[in-house]
Scaffold this motif. Structure first.
Motif, PDB file in Angstrom:
ATOM      1  N   TRP A 137       0.833  -1.198   0.000  1.00  0.00           N
ATOM      2  CA  TRP A 137       0.000   0.000   0.000  1.00  0.00           C
ATOM      3  C   TRP A 137       0.869   1.250   0.000  1.00  0.00           C
ATOM      4  O   TRP A 137       1.876   1.276   0.683  1.00  0.00           O
ATOM      5  CB  TRP A 137      -0.930  -0.009   1.211  1.00  0.00           C
ATOM      6  N   PRO A 138       0.526   2.232  -0.801  1.00  0.00           N
ATOM      7  CA  PRO A 138      -0.718   2.402  -1.546  1.00  0.00           C
ATOM      8  C   PRO A 138      -0.667   1.823  -2.964  1.00  0.00           C
ATOM      9  O   PRO A 138      -1.576   2.068  -3.755  1.00  0.00           O
ATOM     10  CB  PRO A 138      -0.896   3.916  -1.593  1.00  0.00           C
ATOM     11  N   LEU A 139       0.360   1.077  -3.261  1.00  0.00           N
ATOM     12  CA  LEU A 139       0.422   0.481  -4.593  1.00  0.00           C
ATOM     13  C   LEU A 139      -0.580  -0.656  -4.699  1.00  0.00           C
ATOM     14  O   LEU A 139      -0.776  -1.417  -3.760  1.00  0.00           O
ATOM     15  CB  LEU A 139       1.830  -0.022  -4.897  1.00  0.00           C
ATOM     16  N   ARG A 140      -1.213  -0.719  -5.856  1.00  0.00           N
ATOM     17  CA  ARG A 140      -2.157  -1.774  -6.188  1.00  0.00           C
ATOM     18  C   ARG A 140      -2.161  -1.888  -7.702  1.00  0.00           C
ATOM     19  O   ARG A 140      -1.578  -1.040  -8.379  1.00  0.00           O
ATOM     20  CB  ARG A 140      -3.534  -1.504  -5.594  1.00  0.00           C
ATOM     21  N   PRO A 141      -2.762  -2.900  -8.257  1.00  0.00           N
ATOM     22  CA  PRO A 141      -2.633  -3.135  -9.700  1.00  0.00           C
ATOM     23  C   PRO A 141      -2.934  -1.921 -10.572  1.00  0.00           C
ATOM     24  O   PRO A 141      -2.202  -1.657 -11.533  1.00  0.00           O
ATOM     25  CB  PRO A 141      -3.618  -4.274  -9.959  1.00  0.00           C
ATOM     26  N   MET A 142      -3.953  -1.163 -10.238  1.00  0.00           N
ATOM     27  CA  MET A 142      -4.313  -0.043 -11.115  1.00  0.00           C
ATOM     28  C   MET A 142      -3.224   1.037 -11.175  1.00  0.00           C
ATOM     29  O   MET A 142      -3.195   1.831 -12.101  1.00  0.00           O
ATOM     30  CB  MET A 142      -5.662   0.553 -10.724  1.00  0.00           C
ATOM     31  N   LYS A 143      -2.292   1.030 -10.228  1.00  0.00           N
ATOM     32  CA  LYS A 143      -1.195   2.000 -10.247  1.00  0.00           C
ATOM     33  C   LYS A 143      -0.144   1.635 -11.297  1.00  0.00           C
ATOM     34  O   LYS A 143       0.758   2.413 -11.567  1.00  0.00           O
ATOM     35  CB  LYS A 143      -0.539   2.092  -8.865  1.00  0.00           C
ATOM     36  N   ALA A 144      -0.261   0.452 -11.892  1.00  0.00           N
ATOM     37  CA  ALA A 144       0.687  -0.001 -12.909  1.00  0.00           C
ATOM     38  C   ALA A 144       0.234   0.372 -14.314  1.00  0.00           C
ATOM     39  O   ALA A 144       0.740  -0.171 -15.296  1.00  0.00           O
ATOM     40  CB  ALA A 144       0.889  -1.508 -12.805  1.00  0.00           C
ATOM     41  N   LYS A 145      -0.705   1.316 -14.408  1.00  0.00           N
ATOM     42  CA  LYS A 145      -1.171   1.717 -15.732  1.00  0.00           C
ATOM     43  C   LYS A 145      -1.509   3.198 -15.731  1.00  0.00           C
ATOM     44  O   LYS A 145      -1.811   3.784 -14.702  1.00  0.00           O
ATOM     45  CB  LYS A 145      -2.371   0.876 -16.166  1.00  0.00           C
ATOM     46  N   GLY A 146      -1.434   3.767 -16.923  1.00  0.00           N
ATOM     47  CA  GLY A 146      -1.749   5.181 -17.088  1.00  0.00           C
ATOM     48  C   GLY A 146      -3.129   5.364 -17.689  1.00  0.00           C
ATOM     49  O   GLY A 146      -3.969   4.463 -17.652  1.00  0.00           O
ATOM     50  N   GLU A 147      -3.335   6.533 -18.265  1.00  0.00           N
ATOM     51  CA  GLU A 147      -4.643   6.870 -18.830  1.00  0.00           C
ATOM     52  C   GLU A 147      -4.978   6.043 -20.071  1.00  0.00           C
ATOM     53  O   GLU A 147      -6.096   5.603 -20.243  1.00  0.00           O
ATOM     54  CB  GLU A 147      -4.697   8.358 -19.179  1.00  0.00           C
ATOM     55  N   VAL A 148      -4.003   5.875 -20.968  1.00  0.00           N
ATOM     56  CA  VAL A 148      -4.228   5.120 -22.212  1.00  0.00           C
ATOM     57  C   VAL A 148      -3.418   3.831 -22.106  1.00  0.00           C
ATOM     58  O   VAL A 148      -2.194   3.851 -22.176  1.00  0.00           O
ATOM     59  CB  VAL A 148      -3.816   5.941 -23.454  1.00  0.00           C
ATOM     60  N   PHE A 149      -4.108   2.733 -21.919  1.00  0.00           N
ATOM     61  CA  PHE A 149      -3.485   1.443 -21.647  1.00  0.00           C
ATOM     62  C   PHE A 149      -2.822   0.893 -22.902  1.00  0.00           C
ATOM     63  O   PHE A 149      -3.481   0.676 -23.920  1.00  0.00           O
ATOM     64  CB  PHE A 149      -4.567   0.487 -21.139  1.00  0.00           C
ATOM     65  N   GLN A 150      -1.521   0.656 -22.836  1.00  0.00           N
ATOM     66  CA  GLN A 150      -0.738   0.149 -23.965  1.00  0.00           C
ATOM     67  C   GLN A 150      -0.640  -1.385 -23.891  1.00  0.00           C
ATOM     68  O   GLN A 150       0.354  -1.947 -23.447  1.00  0.00           O
ATOM     69  CB  GLN A 150       0.651   0.790 -23.974  1.00  0.00           C
ATOM     70  N   ARG A 151      -1.680  -2.037 -24.327  1.00  0.00           N
ATOM     71  CA  ARG A 151      -1.766  -3.504 -24.275  1.00  0.00           C
ATOM     72  C   ARG A 151      -0.627  -4.169 -25.050  1.00  0.00           C
ATOM     73  O   ARG A 151       0.028  -5.083 -24.551  1.00  0.00           O
ATOM     74  CB  ARG A 151      -3.124  -3.945 -24.819  1.00  0.00           C
ATOM     75  N   ASP A 152      -0.400  -3.719 -26.277  1.00  0.00           N
ATOM     76  CA  ASP A 152       0.620  -4.360 -27.114  1.00  0.00           C
ATOM     77  C   ASP A 152       2.009  -4.250 -26.502  1.00  0.00           C
ATOM     78  O   ASP A 152       2.812  -5.177 -26.616  1.00  0.00           O
ATOM     79  CB  ASP A 152       0.610  -3.769 -28.522  1.00  0.00           C
ATOM     80  N   ALA A 153       2.300  -3.140 -25.855  1.00  0.00           N
ATOM     81  CA  ALA A 153       3.613  -2.975 -25.212  1.00  0.00           C
ATOM     82  C   ALA A 153       3.778  -4.000 -24.088  1.00  0.00           C
ATOM     83  O   ALA A 153       4.857  -4.568 -23.916  1.00  0.00           O
ATOM     84  CB  ALA A 153       3.770  -1.559 -24.678  1.00  0.00           C
ATOM     85  N   ARG A 154       2.721  -4.244 -23.348  1.00  0.00           N
ATOM     86  CA  ARG A 154       2.794  -5.208 -22.251  1.00  0.00           C
ATOM     87  C   ARG A 154       2.942  -6.638 -22.787  1.00  0.00           C
ATOM     88  O   ARG A 154       3.682  -7.435 -22.223  1.00  0.00           O
ATOM     89  CB  ARG A 154       1.564  -5.068 -21.359  1.00  0.00           C
ATOM     90  N   LEU A 155       2.252  -6.944 -23.858  1.00  0.00           N
ATOM     91  CA  LEU A 155       2.423  -8.255 -24.475  1.00  0.00           C
ATOM     92  C   LEU A 155       3.847  -8.407 -25.006  1.00  0.00           C
ATOM     93  O   LEU A 155       4.461  -9.468 -24.861  1.00  0.00           O
ATOM     94  CB  LEU A 155       1.391  -8.455 -25.583  1.00  0.00           C
ATOM     95  N   ALA A 156       4.384  -7.341 -25.591  1.00  0.00           N
ATOM     96  CA  ALA A 156       5.769  -7.364 -26.089  1.00  0.00           C
ATOM     97  C   ALA A 156       6.755  -7.561 -24.947  1.00  0.00           C
ATOM     98  O   ALA A 156       7.839  -8.118 -25.142  1.00  0.00           O
ATOM     99  CB  ALA A 156       6.080  -6.079 -26.857  1.00  0.00           C
ATOM    100  N   ALA A 157       6.376  -7.115 -23.737  1.00  0.00           N
ATOM    101  CA  ALA A 157       7.232  -7.267 -22.562  1.00  0.00           C
ATOM    102  C   ALA A 157       7.109  -8.655 -21.938  1.00  0.00           C
ATOM    103  O   ALA A 157       7.747  -8.935 -20.926  1.00  0.00           O
ATOM    104  CB  ALA A 157       6.889  -6.201 -21.527  1.00  0.00           C
ATOM    105  N   GLY A 158       6.283  -9.520 -22.525  1.00  0.00           N
ATOM    106  CA  GLY A 158       6.186 -10.884 -22.047  1.00  0.00           C
ATOM    107  C   GLY A 158       5.076 -11.156 -21.053  1.00  0.00           C
ATOM    108  O   GLY A 158       4.981 -12.264 -20.517  1.00  0.00           O
ATOM    109  N   MET A 159       4.232 -10.154 -20.794  1.00  0.00           N
ATOM    110  CA  MET A 159       3.076 -10.425 -19.943  1.00  0.00           C
ATOM    111  C   MET A 159       2.122 -11.311 -20.716  1.00  0.00           C
ATOM    112  O   MET A 159       1.941 -11.132 -21.919  1.00  0.00           O
ATOM    113  CB  MET A 159       2.376  -9.124 -19.552  1.00  0.00           C
ATOM    114  N   SER A 160       1.500 -12.246 -20.020  1.00  0.00           N
ATOM    115  CA  SER A 160       0.518 -13.097 -20.685  1.00  0.00           C
ATOM    116  C   SER A 160      -0.733 -12.274 -20.981  1.00  0.00           C
ATOM    117  O   SER A 160      -0.997 -11.247 -20.341  1.00  0.00           O
ATOM    118  CB  SER A 160       0.146 -14.281 -19.783  1.00  0.00           C
ATOM    119  N   ALA A 161      -1.520 -12.745 -21.938  1.00  0.00           N
ATOM    120  CA  ALA A 161      -2.773 -12.053 -22.265  1.00  0.00           C
ATOM    121  C   ALA A 161      -3.674 -11.998 -21.034  1.00  0.00           C
ATOM    122  O   ALA A 161      -4.337 -10.972 -20.795  1.00  0.00           O
ATOM    123  CB  ALA A 161      -3.474 -12.751 -23.426  1.00  0.00           C
TER     124      ALA A 161
END
Length: 169
Positions: A131-155
């Motif tokens: 706290w106060p970190l939680r999952p939603m703090k790992a993203k900004g206003e415009v979510f860059q899905r493709d960048a996260r997939l390129a970084a190896g995060m699973s779908a």
């Protein structure tokens, strides 16, 4: 102190990138008439680091939350610079964005190596947020899905992150 050698080597590479990013920001700011150190900054990341009790706490916080959020912020700010007619600053942020993908990939790789066997990436991520970190703090206003997939995060991980809201889900 007990971090694996390969982790330390990878961290040194990231530190080199971060030093290069800082030099790029300093040079660009100087061209725009802003002297390095003339604007206030906070030490939130450094203060947060005092709470780390494990390597996984570090991995979740730095590469996956802060640098993960930069996957969104770098392109968001690039668009602001483009709208203002400053293509050079926008280009600088796109370079940093590409590096951030690799930094997040480093975090995902080590999360997978160090988390308990059988624990999902998402559960390992959430269990090491402080706290106060939680999952939603790992993203900004415009979510860059493709960048996260390129970084190896699973779908699935990306979907859960995309759906995370202020309540901490």
């Amino acid at each position: 102190p007990d971090a694996p050698t390969e982790f330390r080597i990878g961290l040194c590479r990231i530190m080199e990138d971060e030093q290069r990013h800082t030099r790029m920001h300093i040079e660009r700011a100087a061209m725009l008439g802003v002297e390095f150190g003339s604007l206030p900054v906070n030490s939130y990341i450094w203060q947060k680091s005092l709470e780390f009790r494990s390597l996984l706490d570090y991995i979740v916080t730095l590469p996956l939350v802060f640098e993960g959020r930069n996957l969104d912020h770098t392109l968001e700010f690039a668009s602001y610079f483009e709208a203002a007619g400053d293509e050079r600053s926008a280009a600088l942020l796109r370079v940093i964005h590409r590096d951030e993908i690799e930094h997040v990939a480093f975090g995902m790789e080590w999360l997978r190596k160090l988390k308990p066997a059988g624990q999902s990436d998402w559960d390992a991520f959430c269990s090491h947020l402080q706290w106060p970190l939680r999952p939603m703090k790992a993203k900004g206003e415009v979510f860059q899905r493709d960048a996260r997939l390129a970084a190896g995060m699973s779908a699935d991980f990306v979907d859960q992150l995309d759906q995370a809201v202020e309540t901490g889900s």
